[in-house]
Scaffold this active site. Structure first.
Site, PDB file in Angstrom:
ATOM      1  N   LEU A 378       0.816  -1.219   0.000  1.00  0.00           N
ATOM      2  CA  LEU A 378       0.000   0.000   0.000  1.00  0.00           C
ATOM      3  C   LEU A 378       0.841   1.257   0.000  1.00  0.00           C
ATOM      4  O   LEU A 378       0.377   2.324  -0.400  1.00  0.00           O
ATOM      5  CB  LEU A 378      -0.928   0.007   1.223  1.00  0.00           C
ATOM      6  CG  LEU A 378      -1.965  -1.109   1.297  1.00  0.00           C
ATOM      7  CD1 LEU A 378      -2.713  -1.054   2.620  1.00  0.00           C
ATOM      8  CD2 LEU A 378      -2.940  -1.016   0.137  1.00  0.00           C
ATOM      9  N   GLY A 379       2.060   1.156   0.497  1.00  0.00           N
ATOM     10  CA  GLY A 379       2.922   2.331   0.552  1.00  0.00           C
ATOM     11  C   GLY A 379       3.846   2.280   1.744  1.00  0.00           C
ATOM     12  O   GLY A 379       4.007   1.243   2.399  1.00  0.00           O
ATOM     13  N   GLY A 381       5.060   3.540   5.493  1.00  0.00           N
ATOM     14  CA  GLY A 381       4.432   4.009   6.731  1.00  0.00           C
ATOM     15  C   GLY A 381       5.410   4.633   7.677  1.00  0.00           C
ATOM     16  O   GLY A 381       5.358   4.388   8.875  1.00  0.00           O
ATOM     17  N   GLY A 384       8.313   1.693   8.028  1.00  0.00           N
ATOM     18  CA  GLY A 384       8.029   0.353   7.551  1.00  0.00           C
ATOM     19  C   GLY A 384       7.129   0.382   6.341  1.00  0.00           C
ATOM     20  O   GLY A 384       6.521   1.398   6.017  1.00  0.00           O
ATOM     21  N   THR A 385       7.059  -0.748   5.650  1.00  0.00           N
ATOM     22  CA  THR A 385       6.186  -0.882   4.488  1.00  0.00           C
ATOM     23  C   THR A 385       4.830  -1.419   4.939  1.00  0.00           C
ATOM     24  O   THR A 385       4.750  -2.277   5.813  1.00  0.00           O
ATOM     25  CB  THR A 385       6.817  -1.834   3.464  1.00  0.00           C
ATOM     26  OG1 THR A 385       8.122  -1.361   3.136  1.00  0.00           O
ATOM     27  CG2 THR A 385       5.989  -1.899   2.203  1.00  0.00           C
ATOM     28  N   VAL A 386       3.762  -0.909   4.321  1.00  0.00           N
ATOM     29  CA  VAL A 386       2.404  -1.298   4.694  1.00  0.00           C
ATOM     30  C   VAL A 386       1.803  -2.164   3.585  1.00  0.00           C
ATOM     31  O   VAL A 386       1.888  -1.815   2.400  1.00  0.00           O
ATOM     32  CB  VAL A 386       1.516  -0.057   4.941  1.00  0.00           C
ATOM     33  CG1 VAL A 386       0.121  -0.474   5.369  1.00  0.00           C
ATOM     34  CG2 VAL A 386       2.145   0.842   5.999  1.00  0.00           C
ATOM     35  N   ASP A 498       3.815  14.512  13.686  1.00  0.00           N
ATOM     36  CA  ASP A 498       3.988  14.291  12.245  1.00  0.00           C
ATOM     37  C   ASP A 498       2.654  14.471  11.522  1.00  0.00           C
ATOM     38  O   ASP A 498       2.269  13.648  10.705  1.00  0.00           O
ATOM     39  CB  ASP A 498       4.552  12.894  11.999  1.00  0.00           C
ATOM     40  CG  ASP A 498       5.275  12.789  10.652  1.00  0.00           C
ATOM     41  OD1 ASP A 498       5.601  13.849  10.080  1.00  0.00           O
ATOM     42  OD2 ASP A 498       5.511  11.664  10.185  1.00  0.00           O
TER      43      ASP A 498
END
Length: 687
Positions: A378-379, A381, A384-386, A498
């Site tokens: 999904l992209g 995060g 980390g990668t989601v 953030d």
């Protein structure tokens, strides 16, 4: 008592002087010299020699004195990931392959990973060099500008394609009516009306001698541009990382140690010893023996003084323990709620221990994501990668997987898991659970939010669909402010740190889900600010936080002010293709608002010129954003006041649109989308 204190001070002064003579202010720490600075910290990876001041990811350790933060032997930003046969350097969220490191000339040559292995490459991101990094672009670097998928056909007001420029004519660039160009800045036609028809514009650094002589040469447009992209570009670093303390360390034969926030920790000396400033390896044995004897003699005195101070400190801490700040050893300030203690603060719907957080097995989540298939990604995060996944009980989820288990990332992982487990709000992403700390990998599991991010719809790949009407954007502003108001109102308060449009997700009905709490911090109830190294995303970081290292709840207000400007302008927070004084959207907004040139800032396609009611509301939101963007944090309104103003503007929207019946107006929040029981309709707990 005063006499006793006087003697204690004298004793401490003597100890400090003896330490200075004998040992040079040693920290008393040791470190694994082989893995952090020795043979196991250096390697040849992909034909590139990796050694100090660069360091490998697996050479990142936690020094005993600084166990709360992962540290390394080398300069900030020079961490190398040895990925098979390639040495990879990560800048922001993007990977660059290292082709050469010149340790004499202090330069590193990089090639964007998206270029390698592609016969018709495209780069759809700008280069992001973190502020804490030691790296800087060299004077040998030029720029190429990618103008992606420009449409000069659709729309009655679409300007014609500038005749001098030729489109890229290879691979996927030839598909469909949309055109893509790659130009050096000198060849970009004047005016920005035509470039507004492009989906995105990105600046790509290349070596200056690689810029084309003729950007319209058919050889260049049909794939000749590939070679300059493959050559890449160069970054340089300063000796001693520009730090005076690091310079003294290296002059005495030591190597500098930093943490992930770019803070100098100490000097790593020979034989596994650590010093606070510089190594004293040249001292003769007699001095060392004298130091040891003197140190032993003083040890008894120091122990006695320490005992007195310890008793007094314990007494003070007992008094101070009435603070409801929940402490954790990490810098993020994670609550104890993971343990379900009885002292945890009450939330809107019960105590923290009543919340349900599931523990998932690695194998279950591996199955849910089809072994973390790239097609399910999904992209990114944050750390980390989601991936999209489907659990056995039918729930569709988003699974965040750490890039690697460095100490800093594990700390952020634990921080996010603990914070999310104690939060319940309709505009915060629902947290389902995580893997055990003893699992093969650390994974976080959230509800799947299907409609992308606000950034995607404002200026990303979904922007051409123009799905976000003005009423929708106003609703997004209200719901995002409601989520932040909730975070700031609970006990202890939480500062997100953030806030940005890529962290505001949209569900199928375009309702807000604020996400990504890896940088969030619990805030003491009895202080006005917390001193901490600035973290966040360029373009959104509170300038006062960046300058003074003081985090307050008004830091979130500043970031939210940038979000408000994005909502009325459809422009990204940072865009290096804009004029120099307008690269930062916050600066651009303040300038346009003060000069009463709002029409040059807002997205005119939202009805600013055609609908007086919309113009009035957009102007009010712009004025509110300017208050949020005040340089002085004390001049910014609290987020609750911001929410009240936005709700007032939304009420005006309903009245102006004839009772809210006009097409495009957002209905009230549906209880069907809420995943937990609620005691009331209030979005924030009562103070």
């Amino acid at each position: 008592m005063s006499l006793l204190c006087h003697h204690v001070v004298l004793v401490l002064l003597v100890v400090v002087l003896l330490a200075a003579v004998c040992c040079g202010y040693p920290t008393g720490d040791t470190y694994d010299d082989a893995s952090m600075c020795g043979s196991r910290a250096s390697a040849t990876c992909g034909g590139v020699s990796v050694r100090y001041p660069f360091h490998l990811t697996n050479a990142t350790k936690a020094l005993p004195e600084y166990a709360a933060k992962s540290s390394f032997c080398g300069y900030p930003g020079l961490e190398i990931i040895c990925n098979g046969s390639k040495a990879v350097l990560r800048l922001g969220n993007d990977d660059y392959v290292v082709s050469h490191v010149d340790y004499t000339g202090l330069t590193v040559s990089l090639t964007d990973a998206d270029v390698i292995g592609s016969s018709c490459p495209k780069i759809n991101h700008n280069v992001t060099i973190p502020q804490r990094s030691s790296l800087r672009l060299t004077s040998t670097v030029g720029n190429l500008l990618f103008f992606f998928r420009c449409d000069f056909v659709r729309g009655p007001k679409a300007p014609p394609k500038p005749p001098p420029i030729k489109q890229l004519a290879c691979g996927s660039f030839m598909q469909g009516p949309r055109l893509t160009f790659l130009l050096p800045p000198a060849d970009v036609p004047p005016g920005d009306d035509w470039s507004l028809q492009c989906e995105a514009v990105f600046s790509v650094p290349v070596l200056g001698d690689s810029l084309p002589v003729n950007a319209n040469d058919p050889a260049w447009t049909k794939g000749g541009y590939e070679e300059p992209l493959r050559k890449g570009f160069q970054l340089s670093w300063e000796p001693s990382s520009g730090s005076e303390r690091c310079g003294r360390c290296e002059q005495t034969g030591g190597k500098c140690s930093y943490n992930q926030d770019g803070e100098f920790l100490g000097c790593l000396c020979a034989n596994g010893l650590m010093d606070s400033d510089g190594c004293k390896s040249r001292q003769n044995k007699k001095a060392i023996i004298t130091g040891v004897v003197g140190g032993s003699a003083m040890l008894v005195v120091v122990a006695a003084v320490a005992a007195v101070l310890f008793v007094r400190r314990r007494k003070y801490e007992k008094i101070a323990s009435s603070s409801k700040l929940l402490k954790y050893s990490g810098s993020g300030g994670t609550p104890r709620s993971m343990g379900g203690g009885d002292d945890d603060g009450d939330m809107e719907s019960g105590s923290v221990k009543d919340l349900h957080t599931d523990l998932f097995s690695y194998e279950e989540l591996e199955e849910a994501t089809d072994s973390f298939n790239d097609n399910r990604e999904l992209g990114d995060g944050g750390f980390g990668t989601v991936y999209k996944g489907s659990l056995r009980d039918g729930r569709v989820v988003a699974v965040k997987r750490l890039y690697n288990n460095s100490y800093r990332r594990v700390e952020q992982f634990v921080n996010e898991a603990a914070i999310l487990s104690r939060l319940r709000h309709p505009n915060l992403v629902m947290f389902y659970g995580c893997t055990s700390s003893h699992s093969r990998e650390l994974l976080l599991v959230y509800e799947f939010v299907p409609n992308g991010t606000v950034a995607d719809h404002l200026h990303g790949h979904l922007a051409p669909e123009r799905a976000l009407s003005w009423p929708l954007r106003l609703s997004i502003a209200v719901e995002s402010a409601a989520a932040l108001t909730y975070l700031h109102a609970i006990e202890p308060p939480i500062v997100h740190r953030d806030v940005k449009t890529t962290n505001i997700l949209l569900d199928a009905d375009f309702h807000v889900k604020v996400a990504d709490f890896g940088l969030s911090r619990l805030f003491p109830l009895d202080v006005t600010h917390v001193s901490t190294a600035p973290q966040g995303t360029p373009g959104y970081v509170d300038p006062e936080y960046h300058q003074c290292y003081q985090l307050t709840d008004r830091s979130d207000v500043y970031s939210f002010g940038v979000v408000l400007v994005e909502l009325i302008s459809s422009k990204p927070a940072v865009d290096i293709t804009r004029k120099r004084n307008e690269i930062n959207l916050a600066d651009m907004a303040i300038n346009k608002i003060q000069r009463c040139e709002l029409e040059q800032l807002v997205d005119l396609g939202l009805g600013y010129e055609s609908d007086p009611a919309t113009k009035k509301m957009m102007t009010m939101v712009a004025e509110l954003a300017s208050r949020c963007l005040q340089q002085n944090g004390e001049m910014r309104p609290p987020i609750k006041d911001v929410l009240d103003v936005l709700r007032g503007i939304q009420d005006l929207c309903v009245m102006e649109k004839d009772g809210g019946k006009e097409k495009g107006l957002v209905p009230p929040f549906s209880p069907d989308t809420v995943h937990a029981q609620w005691d009331s309709r209030q979005t924030t707990p009562e103070s």
